[in-house]
Write a protein that holds these residues in place. Structure first.
Motif, PDB file in Angstrom:
ATOM      1  N   ALA A  45      11.320  53.366 -24.292  1.00  0.00           N
ATOM      2  CA  ALA A  45      12.167  54.538 -24.547  1.00  0.00           C
ATOM      3  C   ALA A  45      11.422  55.472 -25.483  1.00  0.00           C
ATOM      4  CB  ALA A  45      13.497  54.120 -25.159  1.00  0.00           C
ATOM      5  N   GLY A  52      23.320  56.188 -26.572  1.00  0.00           N
ATOM      6  CA  GLY A  52      23.851  56.145 -25.218  1.00  0.00           C
ATOM      7  C   GLY A  52      22.797  56.248 -24.141  1.00  0.00           C
ATOM      8  N   THR A  53      21.553  56.560 -24.529  1.00  0.00           N
ATOM      9  CA  THR A  53      20.468  56.636 -23.550  1.00  0.00           C
ATOM     10  C   THR A  53      20.240  55.264 -22.916  1.00  0.00           C
ATOM     11  OG1 THR A  53      19.364  58.427 -24.757  1.00  0.00           O
ATOM     12  CG2 THR A  53      18.025  57.166 -23.206  1.00  0.00           C
ATOM     13  N   VAL A  54      20.180  55.230 -21.582  1.00  0.00           N
ATOM     14  CA  VAL A  54      19.979  53.973 -20.860  1.00  0.00           C
ATOM     15  C   VAL A  54      18.491  53.615 -20.861  1.00  0.00           C
ATOM     16  CG1 VAL A  54      20.196  52.776 -18.646  1.00  0.00           C
ATOM     17  CG2 VAL A  54      21.983  54.379 -19.386  1.00  0.00           C
ATOM     18  N   ASN A  57      18.303  47.896 -16.990  1.00  0.00           N
ATOM     19  CA  ASN A  57      19.263  46.826 -16.696  1.00  0.00           C
ATOM     20  C   ASN A  57      18.577  45.466 -16.746  1.00  0.00           C
ATOM     21  OD1 ASN A  57      20.730  49.234 -15.473  1.00  0.00           O
ATOM     22  ND2 ASN A  57      22.201  47.590 -15.104  1.00  0.00           N
ATOM     23  N   LEU A  78      20.737  47.824 -30.283  1.00  0.00           N
ATOM     24  CA  LEU A  78      20.964  48.149 -28.874  1.00  0.00           C
ATOM     25  C   LEU A  78      22.337  47.636 -28.441  1.00  0.00           C
ATOM     26  CD1 LEU A  78      17.454  47.113 -27.506  1.00  0.00           C
ATOM     27  CD2 LEU A  78      18.284  49.460 -27.795  1.00  0.00           C
ATOM     28  N   GLU A  79      22.853  48.213 -27.358  1.00  0.00           N
ATOM     29  CA  GLU A  79      24.127  47.777 -26.809  1.00  0.00           C
ATOM     30  C   GLU A  79      23.946  47.409 -25.347  1.00  0.00           C
ATOM     31  OE1 GLU A  79      26.867  50.942 -27.533  1.00  0.00           O
ATOM     32  OE2 GLU A  79      26.860  50.652 -29.727  1.00  0.00           O
ATOM     33  N   ASN A  81      26.128  46.404 -21.562  1.00  0.00           N
ATOM     34  CA  ASN A  81      27.357  46.272 -20.788  1.00  0.00           C
ATOM     35  C   ASN A  81      27.498  44.817 -20.390  1.00  0.00           C
ATOM     36  OD1 ASN A  81      29.084  46.130 -18.339  1.00  0.00           O
ATOM     37  ND2 ASN A  81      29.186  48.349 -18.614  1.00  0.00           N
ATOM     38  N   GLU A  86      23.545  46.531 -18.295  1.00  0.00           N
ATOM     39  CA  GLU A  86      22.884  47.799 -18.629  1.00  0.00           C
ATOM     40  C   GLU A  86      22.729  47.913 -20.140  1.00  0.00           C
ATOM     41  OE1 GLU A  86      23.604  52.068 -16.875  1.00  0.00           O
ATOM     42  OE2 GLU A  86      24.928  51.788 -18.622  1.00  0.00           O
ATOM     43  N   THR A  88      21.746  50.156 -23.512  1.00  0.00           N
ATOM     44  CA  THR A  88      21.714  51.528 -24.023  1.00  0.00           C
ATOM     45  C   THR A  88      21.386  51.514 -25.510  1.00  0.00           C
ATOM     46  OG1 THR A  88      24.102  51.451 -24.405  1.00  0.00           O
ATOM     47  CG2 THR A  88      23.353  52.407 -22.322  1.00  0.00           C
TER      48      THR A  88
END
Length: 336
Positions: A45, A52-54, A57, A78-79, A81, A86, A88
Motif C-alpha cells: 500500500a 478504509g483503503t483496501v 483479500n 489494519l481491519e 472483514n 478483505e 483495509t
C-alpha cells in the motif's frame, strides 16, 4: 489377453473410487475436521493511504467446505472483514515509509472448530509527499526555506538550516524593569510556539547560568562589552544586532544588542538569534523579520507555523533545502 486386462483396470478404478468415498464418509461420521489453510500472499500500500483503503483479500481454503471467519491482530492497525477476508487500513493507522517500511500483521481463520494463524507483511510504498500538499502548504515550506536558509538578498544564503537544541537561557544586561517586562512577554509568545519541542527560552539571573546575553544600551556602549560587534555596528544605522555561534548547524550561544526598549525590536533580534533571516513579506504584510520594522509589525500566522516547525523535536539541524522540503512535506501530511 484383452479379456484379462480389461476387468482388472475396471476393478482397480472401482476400488479407488470406493476407497475415497469410504474415507470421506468415515471422516464425516466420526466428526473429524481438516484444518483450513491460509495461503501465502504479498500485500502493499502507498504511504499515507486513507483509512478504509483496501489492500487485498486473504486467500483461504477449507477442504470440508466449512464457513470461514477471519480476524486480524489489533496491534497492526489494519481491519478485516470477518466474512470475506478483505483487509483495509484502519481509522487510526498512518502509513509512513520514512518511519516503517514494512508492517507485520497476523491473520486468523476459524472454520468453526479449528483456528489457524498466519503471519504476513504489508510493504509500504514510498511516495513523493510534496505532490500531495495544498498550495498553501507548499508556500509554507518555501517561506520556511527563505527564513531558515537566509535567502533574503540582504544576507548570504546558507546551505543548511541551523537551530538550538538546548534551551536558551538569557541574561539581561543594562536592562530596566520596563524592558525586563517586555522581554518576558516576548519570550512567553515564543514559548507558546514551541509546543512540540523540548526547546524553550528563559531569563536567568547570572551570566554563569546563561548561554545568551541581552544588552540594552547605546551603540557606543557596545564597544566596552563586545568589541567585535561594535566594529560591525559602529557608524551604521542599526538599532539592534544579534551574533550567534554555530557548530555543525547547532546554535549554542548568542549575544543580542538592542538600542531601545521595544517589543518588536527585541522580537526581531531574538528571531535572528534563533536562526531566522530577514523576511520578504514587507510590502503588504508586516512581518516581524522585515529588515525595517515598526510597532505595527509582528508574527504573521504563517511565521508562527514556521517557528513551530523549525523547533519541532523531530526536525534535525543541518538539512539542505531539498531535505527540508522532503521532511516538511512528510510531516505536514502526517499532521493533517
Amino acid at each position: 489377453m484383452k479379456k484379462v486386462i480389461f476387468p482388472l483396470i475396471t476393478l482397480l478404478t472401482l476400488a479407488c473410487s470406493t476407497d475415497s468415498e469410504t474415507l470421506s464418509s468415515e471422516l464425516n461420521e466420526e466428526g473429524k475436521n481438516i484444518a483450513p489453510i491460509l495461503n501465502a500472499q504479498a500485500f502493499s500500500a502507498d504511504e499515507h493511504a486513507l483509512a478504509g483503503t483496501v489492500i487485498g483479500n486473504i486467500s483461504a481454503f477449507d477442504s470440508d467446505d466449512n464457513e470461514l471467519t477471519f480476524s486480524i491482530d489489533d496491534e497492526s492497525g489494519l481491519e478485516i472483514n470477518e466474512n470475506t477476508g478483505e483487509i483495509t487500513i484502519g481509522s487510526n493507522l498512518r502509513l509512513d515509509f520514512e518511519t516503517v517500511a514494512t508492517l507485520p500483521f497476523t491473520v486468523s481463520v476459524f472454520d468453526g472448530t479449528i483456528l489457524v494463524d498466519k503471519d504476513f507483511e504489508l510493504e509500504i510504498n514510498d511516495i513523493n509527499e510534496y505532490d500531495l500538499l495544498s498550495e498553501s502548504q507548499k508556500e509554507t515550506i518555501a517561506y520556511f526555506n527563505y527564513l531558515t536558509l537566509w535567502q533574503s538578498p540582504t544576507h548570504t544564503a546558507l546551505l543548511n538550516n541551523s537551530r538550538w537544541l538546548d534551551p536558551m537561557k538569557i541574561y539581561l544586561d543594562g536592562s530596566t524593569p520596563e524592558f525586563k517586562t517586555i522581554v518576558g512577554d516576548v519570550i512567553e509568545e515564543y514559548n507558546l510556539l514551541f509546543e512540540n519541542s523540548d526547546f524553550n527560552i528563559t531569563i536567568v539571573e547570572t551570566k554563569e547560568a546563561s548561554n545568551a546575553h541581552l544588552f540594552l544600551g547605546e551603540t557606543a556602549d557596545v564597544e566596552a562589552l563586545w568589541e567585535d560587534m561594535f566594529a560591525i555596528i559602529n557608524g551604521k544605522t542599526y538599532n539592534g544586532y544579534a551574533m550567534t555561534t554555530n557548530s555543525n548547524s547547532i546554535l549554542n550561544t548568542s549575544r543580542i544588542w538592542v538600542s531601545v526598549s521595544s517589543s518588536i525590536l527585541f522580537k526581531h533580534e531574538l528571531g535572528h538569534a534563533l536562526g531566522f533571516g530577514h523576511s520578504e513579506k514587507c510590502e503588504t504584510e508586516n512581518s516581524f523579520m522585515c529588515s525595517n520594522i515598526s510597532n505595527d509589525h509582528d508574527f504573521l500566522e504563517t511565521e508562527k507555523e514556521i517557528i513551530r516547525l523549525a523547533y519541532d523535536n523531530d526536525l534535525p539541524a543541518g538539512l539542505t533545502e531539498e531535505e527540508i522540503i522532503l521532511f516538511l512535506a512528510n510531516k505536514l501530511i502526517l499532521e493533517n
